[in-house]
Design a protein around this motif. Sequence first.
Motif, mmCIF file in Angstrom:
data_model
loop_
_atom_site.group_PDB
_atom_site.id
_atom_site.type_symbol
_atom_site.label_atom_id
_atom_site.label_comp_id
_atom_site.label_asym_id
_atom_site.label_seq_id
_atom_site.Cartn_x
_atom_site.Cartn_y
_atom_site.Cartn_z
ATOM 1 N N GLU A 1 0.793 -1.045 -0.010
ATOM 2 C CA GLU A 1 0.219 -0.025 0.121
ATOM 3 C C GLU A 1 0.872 1.455 -0.161
ATOM 4 O OE1 GLU A 1 -3.242 -0.106 -0.574
ATOM 5 O OE2 GLU A 1 -3.117 -2.390 -0.375
ATOM 6 N N LEU A 2 2.054 0.930 0.422
ATOM 7 C CA LEU A 2 2.838 2.203 0.578
ATOM 8 C C LEU A 2 2.324 3.134 1.485
ATOM 9 C CD1 LEU A 2 4.851 2.432 -2.968
ATOM 10 C CD2 LEU A 2 5.518 1.419 -0.639
ATOM 11 N N SER A 3 1.566 3.159 2.381
ATOM 12 C CA SER A 3 0.790 4.066 3.235
ATOM 13 C C SER A 3 0.520 3.447 4.508
ATOM 14 C CB SER A 3 -0.532 4.285 2.458
ATOM 15 O OG SER A 3 -1.446 4.881 3.453
ATOM 16 N N PHE A 4 0.723 3.877 5.611
ATOM 17 C CA PHE A 4 0.502 3.221 6.890
ATOM 18 C C PHE A 4 -1.140 3.179 7.155
ATOM 19 C CE2 PHE A 4 5.007 3.747 7.619
ATOM 20 C CZ PHE A 4 5.359 2.825 8.788
ATOM 21 N N ALA A 5 -1.676 4.422 6.733
ATOM 22 C CA ALA A 5 -3.216 4.577 6.961
ATOM 23 C C ALA A 5 -3.754 3.332 6.377
ATOM 24 C CB ALA A 5 -3.532 6.130 6.497
#
Length: 308
Positions: free
Chosen positions: A15-19
């Motif tokens: 996702e390259l996103s923590f959220a």
Amino acid sequence: MTIQQLRYVIAIGRELSFAKASEILGVSQPTLSAMLRKLEEELDVIIFERDNKKVEPTALGRKIIRQAEAALVEIERISEIVSEEKEGTRGRFALSVGPTIAPYILPNFIKFYARDYPDVELSVRELKTESMLEALGRGLIDAGIAISGASGAGIFEIPLYTEKFYVYLSEACLNRFDVFDPAKLEHENMWIMKEAQCFRDSAFSFCKARAKGRRVYEAGSIETLIRIVDENGGFTIIPEMHLRLLDERQQINVRPIDGRYLSERRVSMYIRADYVRRRMLNSVTNTLVRFMPDNMLDPRIKKFGIIL
């Protein structure tokens, strides 16, 4: 190092996103960040570079993500073996279908599969062959359906069906012949779609024959090619399963191909060589048998299904 940490690293890498990763995993962002820090401290490496704008894996981090994916595939295979024996056909199943095949099989496939296998959480993605093979290798999908002859290392190919091609002509060509012979159309425009109409195993390759027409255009879909022929003349070729999508007037514009120049495409299912969910694979072939023309299906699939 835990299985949970591996799942977290994989999710962040995808996702390259923590959220987004925390939403998919069902955990809070602080928990996700804390687990990642703990793993990085344990390994004494930085897996992801992160700031307020983006998250990117380091060079070493990419290697770790790939190895985590491979490890998780093997770990999950234990559960798959148990589930296959105890529970039958249920659980998650991720399938990819090539974009030049999807329009002809997916509408009926999804309809019948949902009815016959309500306990399976099916997800379907359209992927070109190269992306499908990569997704299989990384364990992102369970199986893929694509043109035959594309197996890579560690990938097993299972023939599904063979589909003939027909010529679709403009009305200006109709009175010239009843069966397609390339030599009779040297002065006509030939319109092709490379992904769908270049054949390895055919006696006549429409891609190799580009010089026969005054010019060749490449379009993005069979439907577009048909409209181009209707408006501009010339000819194209269409797969057998597209015939039922033509209206009555268009059906008149279809011609079989001379036997000396027969063209067809073979379609296969691709799985990892170590895949173990036989019943799940047979849920796919059983569904295809429900609506595919009988003469197209591989005889072994009809008689025996898939045997691992």
